[in-house]
Enzyme design. Structure first.
Site, PDB file in Angstrom:
ATOM      1  N   TYR A 147       0.845  -1.201   0.000  1.00 29.73           N
ATOM      2  CA  TYR A 147       0.000   0.000   0.000  1.00 29.73           C
ATOM      3  C   TYR A 147       0.872   1.239   0.000  1.00 29.73           C
ATOM      4  O   TYR A 147       2.033   1.228   0.412  1.00 29.73           O
ATOM      5  CB  TYR A 147      -0.964   0.011   1.193  1.00 29.73           C
ATOM      6  N   CYS A 148       0.291   2.344  -0.508  1.00 26.27           N
ATOM      7  CA  CYS A 148       0.962   3.642  -0.510  1.00 26.27           C
ATOM      8  C   CYS A 148      -0.133   4.705  -0.465  1.00 26.27           C
ATOM      9  O   CYS A 148      -1.296   4.394  -0.217  1.00 26.27           O
ATOM     10  CB  CYS A 148       1.870   3.799  -1.723  1.00 26.27           C
ATOM     11  N   THR A 149       0.204   5.946  -0.713  1.00 25.71           N
ATOM     12  CA  THR A 149      -0.765   7.031  -0.555  1.00 25.71           C
ATOM     13  C   THR A 149      -1.918   6.926  -1.544  1.00 25.71           C
ATOM     14  O   THR A 149      -3.087   6.952  -1.167  1.00 25.71           O
ATOM     15  CB  THR A 149      -0.079   8.399  -0.717  1.00 25.71           C
ATOM     16  N   GLY A 151      -1.694   4.676  -4.557  1.00 22.23           N
ATOM     17  CA  GLY A 151      -1.654   3.445  -5.329  1.00 22.23           C
ATOM     18  C   GLY A 151      -0.625   3.394  -6.440  1.00 22.23           C
ATOM     19  O   GLY A 151      -0.391   2.327  -7.020  1.00 22.23           O
ATOM     20  N   ILE A 176      -4.172   4.587   0.403  1.00 23.31           N
ATOM     21  CA  ILE A 176      -4.710   4.968   1.711  1.00 23.31           C
ATOM     22  C   ILE A 176      -5.896   5.911   1.576  1.00 23.31           C
ATOM     23  O   ILE A 176      -6.902   5.784   2.281  1.00 23.31           O
ATOM     24  CB  ILE A 176      -3.604   5.654   2.544  1.00 23.31           C
TER      25      ILE A 176
END
Length: 295
Positions: A147-149, A151, A176
């Protein structure tokens, strides 16, 4: 169009965030949608009281997110990448015993907020991620969910993990921010760092907590700023009391620097303070992020 923001154009796609009135943002989205190149463009929309930037910055880069891996034979997210999980699918799967949640963001980002029990990496930039593969080898028998901010980093991170022999790799689609909007943000601890003058945004509406602490005094705080010394410019967490005491600097040495910028309490600085009149208080201002993998 009266828009401000930051847009990156690369051979592999388009990634950017713009901010402005609803009419301006609608015009921008409609313009992109009218071009068949951007058929798969995905828009994420936030309602904001004020524009999230003070100028427009658009430039070309060799990669949307710099990984240092430009050989399409190594990673090509268009051909092979992690299985996309929608927010509710991620919510259902994240606590299983055979699952590892992997944060692929930088140190200053996951120090401010991360998913409960997530594996974090000691990296200053995403280009450091490939060097961490050996440390992740211990999880090859697990299902990995990256996961990241928003995608975008996960497209390359999950593709690289698959290339390196990780058999079952997933990614949180939309990152997120989308998870917070669609699934309530459950078990995301702290705040999410964003790359505009908001700096950090709330995600968790279910069981929110603050996990970050002031880098100077250790007091719990969710406030992240840039050091007022432009030659340092470090991202760090600092409580309001230490911000006043150190003029928004990370140390007394930076506070004494002759080029120290004026600290206004936000800790957000731009190179050219060019104000754009966007009727800041106009109800209905939007901040939108558009992602378009592979032009």
């Amino acid at each position: 169009m009266k828009l401000v923001g930051r847009i990156i154009v690369a051979d592999e796609g388009l990634n950017g965030t713009v901010s402005g009135t609803k009419a301006s943002c609608d015009a921008y989205m409609n313009h992109l949608k009218a071009n068949p190149i951007f058929d798969s463009a995905e828009f994420k929309i936030d309602d904001v009281e004020e524009p999230s930037f003070i100028k427009m910055h658009c430039r070309y880069k060799s990669e949307i997110v710099h990984s240092g891996l430009r050989d399409p034979g190594i990673i090509n997210p268009q051909e092979k990448t992690g299985i996309h999980l929608e927010p509710n699918e991620f919510l259902e799967m994240k606590d299983r015993d055979d699952v590892v949640i992997l944060d692929v963001r930088s140190n200053y980002e996951h120090a401010l907020g991360k998913f409960k029990n997530a594996v974090t990496l000691d990296i200053d930039n995403f280009r450091d991620f490939p060097a961490m593969i050996n440390e992740l080898a211990q999880y090859k028998d697990k299902k990995i969910i990256t996961y990241c901010t928003g995608g975008i980093k996960c497209e390359k991170a999950s593709a690289l993990l698959l290339h390196e022999g990780f058999p079952e790799v997933y990614q949180l689609h939309g990152g997120i921010i989308k998870y917070g909007k669609e699934a309530g943000g459950e078990d995301f601890e702290g705040k999410c760092y964003v790359f505009d003058n908001r700096v950090a945004v709330d995600v968790n509406k279910v069981n929110p907590v603050v996990i970050s602490t002031c880098s100077n005094c250790g007091k719990t705080t969710a406030k992240m700023i840039n050091c007022a010394n432009p030659e340092c410019n470090e991202h760090f967490t600092q409580c309001d009391a230490c911000g006043v005491k150190l003029d928004g600097c990370c140390s007394e040495d930076c506070q004494a620097h002759p080029r120290k910028r004026l600290y206004d309490g936000t800790g957000y600085y731009v190179k050219i303070p060019m104000q754009v009149n966007l009727n800041k208080r106009l109800k209905g201002n939007y901040s939108i992020k558009v992602t378009q993998p592979e032009i």
